[in-house]
Design an enzyme around this catalytic site. Structure first.
Site, PDB file in Angstrom:
ATOM      1  N   GLN A  36     -55.597 -10.091  12.387  1.00 42.59           N
ATOM      2  CA  GLN A  36     -54.204  -9.716  12.166  1.00 42.59           C
ATOM      3  C   GLN A  36     -53.215 -10.822  12.527  1.00 42.59           C
ATOM      4  O   GLN A  36     -52.163 -10.963  11.899  1.00 42.59           O
ATOM      5  CB  GLN A  36     -53.869  -8.451  12.966  1.00 42.59           C
ATOM      6  CG  GLN A  36     -53.979  -8.623  14.474  1.00 42.59           C
ATOM      7  CD  GLN A  36     -53.696  -7.333  15.233  1.00 42.59           C
ATOM      8  OE1 GLN A  36     -53.412  -6.304  14.643  1.00 42.59           O
ATOM      9  NE2 GLN A  36     -53.788  -7.387  16.556  1.00 42.59           N
ATOM     10  N   ARG A 109     -60.238 -19.913  28.020  1.00 44.06           N
ATOM     11  CA  ARG A 109     -60.538 -19.079  26.849  1.00 44.06           C
ATOM     12  C   ARG A 109     -60.200 -19.770  25.533  1.00 44.06           C
ATOM     13  O   ARG A 109     -60.920 -19.596  24.542  1.00 44.06           O
ATOM     14  CB  ARG A 109     -59.743 -17.761  26.943  1.00 44.06           C
ATOM     15  CG  ARG A 109     -60.379 -16.794  27.879  1.00 44.06           C
ATOM     16  CD  ARG A 109     -59.491 -15.591  28.097  1.00 44.06           C
ATOM     17  NE  ARG A 109     -60.154 -14.705  29.018  1.00 44.06           N
ATOM     18  CZ  ARG A 109     -60.784 -13.584  28.666  1.00 44.06           C
ATOM     19  NH1 ARG A 109     -60.776 -13.184  27.419  1.00 44.06           N
ATOM     20  NH2 ARG A 109     -61.390 -12.856  29.574  1.00 44.06           N
ATOM     21  N   TYR A 215     -62.226 -20.162  39.805  1.00 46.56           N
ATOM     22  CA  TYR A 215     -63.201 -21.167  39.357  1.00 46.56           C
ATOM     23  C   TYR A 215     -62.489 -22.223  38.509  1.00 46.56           C
ATOM     24  O   TYR A 215     -61.386 -21.992  38.013  1.00 46.56           O
ATOM     25  CB  TYR A 215     -64.352 -20.521  38.577  1.00 46.56           C
ATOM     26  CG  TYR A 215     -63.971 -19.548  37.482  1.00 46.56           C
ATOM     27  CD1 TYR A 215     -63.611 -19.985  36.212  1.00 46.56           C
ATOM     28  CD2 TYR A 215     -63.991 -18.170  37.718  1.00 46.56           C
ATOM     29  CE1 TYR A 215     -63.278 -19.100  35.201  1.00 46.56           C
ATOM     30  CE2 TYR A 215     -63.647 -17.266  36.713  1.00 46.56           C
ATOM     31  CZ  TYR A 215     -63.293 -17.740  35.461  1.00 46.56           C
ATOM     32  OH  TYR A 215     -62.957 -16.852  34.454  1.00 46.56           O
TER      33      TYR A 215
HETATM   34  C1  LIG Z   1     -59.070 -10.129  33.654  1.00 46.64           C
HETATM   35  C2  LIG Z   1     -60.238 -10.187  32.716  1.00 46.64           C
HETATM   36  C3  LIG Z   1     -61.274 -11.060  32.978  1.00 46.64           C
HETATM   37  C4  LIG Z   1     -62.410 -11.091  32.137  1.00 46.64           C
HETATM   38  N1  LIG Z   1     -63.413 -11.954  32.421  1.00 46.64           N
HETATM   39  C5  LIG Z   1     -64.524 -11.980  31.635  1.00 46.64           C
HETATM   40  C6  LIG Z   1     -65.581 -12.892  31.915  1.00 46.64           C
HETATM   41  O1  LIG Z   1     -65.499 -13.701  32.848  1.00 46.64           O
HETATM   42  N2  LIG Z   1     -66.694 -12.875  31.109  1.00 46.64           N
HETATM   43  C7  LIG Z   1     -66.804 -12.018  30.046  1.00 46.64           C
HETATM   44  O2  LIG Z   1     -67.839 -12.038  29.354  1.00 46.64           O
HETATM   45  N3  LIG Z   1     -65.800 -11.136  29.759  1.00 46.64           N
HETATM   46  C8  LIG Z   1     -64.671 -11.111  30.505  1.00 46.64           C
HETATM   47  N4  LIG Z   1     -63.643 -10.257  30.210  1.00 46.64           N
HETATM   48  C9  LIG Z   1     -63.782  -9.362  29.039  1.00 46.64           C
HETATM   49  C10 LIG Z   1     -63.490 -10.087  27.730  1.00 46.64           C
HETATM   50  O3  LIG Z   1     -62.243 -10.723  27.782  1.00 46.64           O
HETATM   51  C11 LIG Z   1     -63.494  -9.101  26.565  1.00 46.64           C
HETATM   52  O4  LIG Z   1     -64.596  -8.225  26.678  1.00 46.64           O
HETATM   53  C12 LIG Z   1     -63.616  -9.851  25.248  1.00 46.64           C
HETATM   54  O5  LIG Z   1     -62.571 -10.784  25.107  1.00 46.64           O
HETATM   55  C13 LIG Z   1     -63.601  -8.861  24.093  1.00 46.64           C
HETATM   56  O6  LIG Z   1     -63.714  -9.583  22.891  1.00 46.64           O
HETATM   57  P1  LIG Z   1     -63.537  -8.806  21.501  1.00 46.64           P
HETATM   58  O7  LIG Z   1     -63.699  -9.871  20.468  1.00 46.64           O
HETATM   59  O8  LIG Z   1     -64.405  -7.603  21.470  1.00 46.64           O
HETATM   60  O9  LIG Z   1     -62.035  -8.256  21.512  1.00 46.64           O
HETATM   61  P2  LIG Z   1     -60.651  -9.044  21.540  1.00 46.64           P
HETATM   62  O10 LIG Z   1     -60.753 -10.315  22.277  1.00 46.64           O
HETATM   63  O11 LIG Z   1     -59.627  -8.067  21.988  1.00 46.64           O
HETATM   64  O12 LIG Z   1     -60.384  -9.430  20.005  1.00 46.64           O
HETATM   65  C14 LIG Z   1     -59.996  -8.458  19.070  1.00 46.64           C
HETATM   66  C15 LIG Z   1     -59.309  -9.180  17.908  1.00 46.64           C
HETATM   67  O13 LIG Z   1     -59.056  -8.240  16.884  1.00 46.64           O
HETATM   68  C16 LIG Z   1     -57.757  -8.440  16.388  1.00 46.64           C
HETATM   69  N5  LIG Z   1     -57.306  -7.172  15.809  1.00 46.64           N
HETATM   70  C17 LIG Z   1     -57.006  -6.029  16.476  1.00 46.64           C
HETATM   71  N6  LIG Z   1     -56.672  -5.060  15.618  1.00 46.64           N
HETATM   72  C18 LIG Z   1     -56.747  -5.598  14.374  1.00 46.64           C
HETATM   73  C19 LIG Z   1     -56.525  -5.075  13.061  1.00 46.64           C
HETATM   74  N7  LIG Z   1     -56.115  -3.811  12.851  1.00 46.64           N
HETATM   75  N8  LIG Z   1     -56.720  -5.904  11.990  1.00 46.64           N
HETATM   76  C20 LIG Z   1     -57.130  -7.200  12.166  1.00 46.64           C
HETATM   77  N9  LIG Z   1     -57.335  -7.739  13.396  1.00 46.64           N
HETATM   78  C21 LIG Z   1     -57.165  -6.934  14.481  1.00 46.64           C
HETATM   79  C22 LIG Z   1     -56.956  -8.895  17.583  1.00 46.64           C
HETATM   80  O14 LIG Z   1     -55.776  -9.574  17.212  1.00 46.64           O
HETATM   81  C23 LIG Z   1     -57.961  -9.776  18.302  1.00 46.64           C
HETATM   82  O15 LIG Z   1     -57.892 -11.119  17.863  1.00 46.64           O
HETATM   83  C24 LIG Z   1     -62.492 -10.216  31.023  1.00 46.64           C
HETATM   84  C25 LIG Z   1     -61.429  -9.345  30.746  1.00 46.64           C
HETATM   85  C26 LIG Z   1     -60.309  -9.336  31.586  1.00 46.64           C
HETATM   86  C27 LIG Z   1     -59.191  -8.385  31.260  1.00 46.64           C
END
Ligand SMILES: Cc1cc2nc3c(=O)[nH]c(=O)nc-3n(C[C@H](O)[C@H](O)[C@H](O)COP(=O)(O)OP(=O)(O)OC[C@H]3O[C@@H](n4cnc5c(N)ncnc54)[C@H](O)[C@@H]3O)c2cc1C
Length: 407
Positions: A36, A109, A215
């Site tokens: 998006q 990240r 870290y």
């Molecule tokens: C404080 C914190 C620390 C963390 N530390 C770690 C760590 O050290 N190690 C680890 O493995 N994990 C860690 N995590 C977890 C990790 O950040 C998430 O689990 C991971 O980023 C999820 O990735 P994802 O691709 O599933 O979702 P997201 O990163 O949320 O990506 C979803 C994507 O979909 C897009 N999107 C949403 N809706 C739509 C739509 N309708 N149409 C088109 N696009 C859309 C968004 O714009 C986004 O780009 C941490 C989380 C937090 C909050």
């Protein structure tokens, strides 16, 4: 689904979506990613990537790119909040790499996302495409986007994060659950902290109602910190995403001087409400499935949310490779049967760590500390089930680059 069919549509260009697209591409599938946002961005913060995920990224050919910016911590160090006493120190670095065949990394990240995006041919990434709905016609899925465009796909992978549109459409809308924790996140230039003589470690300080993680990232140029504390409510409308450094410092008053020195050296912090979701009974319906935070959002207290999303993509590609030609729905069922127990276990462990990390000083805390001293839970032996796992090795066969893959 044959590899020459309609493309696989991945909705969401986060870590999970991009890694899945690369896994599917390497397995020979035609993949298109729809994001998006008008540009790929990640929050200004760090991320830990453990060997169970880095082995998959290396297999996708990202090793050199990851090594350019990734920091390899020598050990994990858990400490007591006030006097800094060591509670547990367990090896990572070369020992973990020798045991698990892949490194433990710390990244900014944006560096990790760039490494993933650079590996994906640009014509496969569609920015400015917000999914608003879809229809599964049985033999294909039609995706609808906010600017009116419609796209036909052989199947749809919802990698659209914790507020997933795909998940809502499959299983009904459900608000994510506020876990009672908020996190202040910040990045500090490492040269500002030279006087602290920080070792290259994964550090976790545990204290009453809070814990503090720090870290190095960005090739060692920045120190990332996450200061987590329990709060009863999160009222979005009365909070901003920018958190005052002074507020974070006040919340960690009385903690070890090293902790407050790191927070105090930040120019700015950002504050997050930590949300998760209860495990889902299913991830897939027909030709549509979910991965990453869209189906197993978890507290970050096992540092596994992104790692599990990378695993999801590898298993999905392996299942579609083996079963997909005959029946997409059965490949997706197999994918979730393989993935759900592990993701659910990590959701639960992450929740338990909220209590474990935040014990008030007293008998329970003493029992926890005694256990950590005698039987640490971060040793190579204790983490074999997690870091040793190969998510693309379904039936014991690992999916390798030998599939070639179109670009
Ligand atoms: C404080 C914190 C620390 C963390 N530390 C770690 C760590 O050290 N190690 C680890 O493995 N994990 C860690 N995590 C977890 C990790 O950040 C998430 O689990 C991971 O980023 C999820 O990735 P994802 O691709 O599933 O979702 P997201 O990163 O949320 O990506 C979803 C994507 O979909 C897009 N999107 C949403 N809706 C739509 C739509 N309708 N149409 C088109 N696009 C859309 C968004 O714009 C986004 O780009 C941490 C989380 C937090 C909050």
């Amino acid at each position: 689904m044959s590899r020459d069919d309609l493309p696989i549509a991945v909705v969401g260009g986060g870590i999970g979506g991009l890694a899945a697209a690369l896994s599917l591409l390497r397995a020979g599938f035609d993949v298109q990613v729809f994001e998006q946002a008008s540009a790929l961005t990640e929050v200004g913060a760090g991320i830990q990537i453990s060997p169970n995920a880095s082995r998959l990224l290396h297999r996708l050919g990202l090793g050199a790119a990851l090594d350019r910016t990734g920091v390899r911590p020598a050990a994990v160090h858990q400490r007591r909040w006030d006097d800094g006493r060591t509670l547990q120190r367990a090896p990572l670095g070369e020992a973990a790499e020798a045991a698990f065949g892949a490194p433990y990394y710390h990244f900014h990240r944006a560096d990790l996302l760039k490494a993933l995006a650079d590996a994906l041919p640009s014509h496969r990434l569609h920015l400015g495409y917000r999914l608003t709905g879809f229809t599964d016609h049985g033999n294909r899925v039609e995706l609808r986007f906010d600017h009116g465009e419609r796209v036909a796909a052989g199947m749809l992978v919802g990698a659209d994060g914790i507020h997933s549109t795909v998940r809502d459409a499959l299983f009904g809308p459900e608000r994510p659950h506020f876990t009672g924790c908020v996190a202040y996140r910040g990045l500090v230039p490492a040269d500002r902290l030279g006087h602290l003589e920080l070792e290259v470690l994964a550090n976790n300080w545990m204290g009453p109602g809070s814990h503090f993680v720090h870290y190095f990232v960005a090739g060692g140029r920045l120190v990332n910190f996450v200061a987590i504390m329990e709060r009863e409510t999160w009222k979005r409308e009365s909070w901003t995403d920018r958190g005052e450094v002074a507020e974070a410092l006040a919340a960690f008053k009385g903690w070890h001087p090293l902790v407050t020195a790191i927070i105090g050296a930040a120019d700015e912090t950002f504050i997050w409400a930590l949300l998760d979701r209860p495990p889902l009974d299913r991830w897939s319906v027909g030709r549509v499935t979910l991965l990453g935070d869209a189906c197993h959002a978890m507290l970050p207290f096992m540092a596994q949310g992104a790692a599990q999303s990378i695993e999801d993509g590898a298993t999905l590609a392996a299942c579609l490779s083996q079963d997909g030609a005959a029946d997409v729905a059965s490949a997706l069922r197999r994918y979730e049967v393989l993935r759900r127990p592990r993701a659910t276990r990590l959701q639960e462990m992450s929740r338990v760590n909220k209590t474990r990390f935040h014990l008030a000083d007293g008998l329970e805390q003493q029992a926890r500390d005694a256990l950590l001293a005698t039987r640490g839970d971060r040793t190579i032996e204790a983490l074999g089930w997690l870091y040793g796992h190969d998510a693309s090795a379904i039936d014991g066969n690992s999916l390798t680059d030998s599939h070639g893959g179109s670009t």
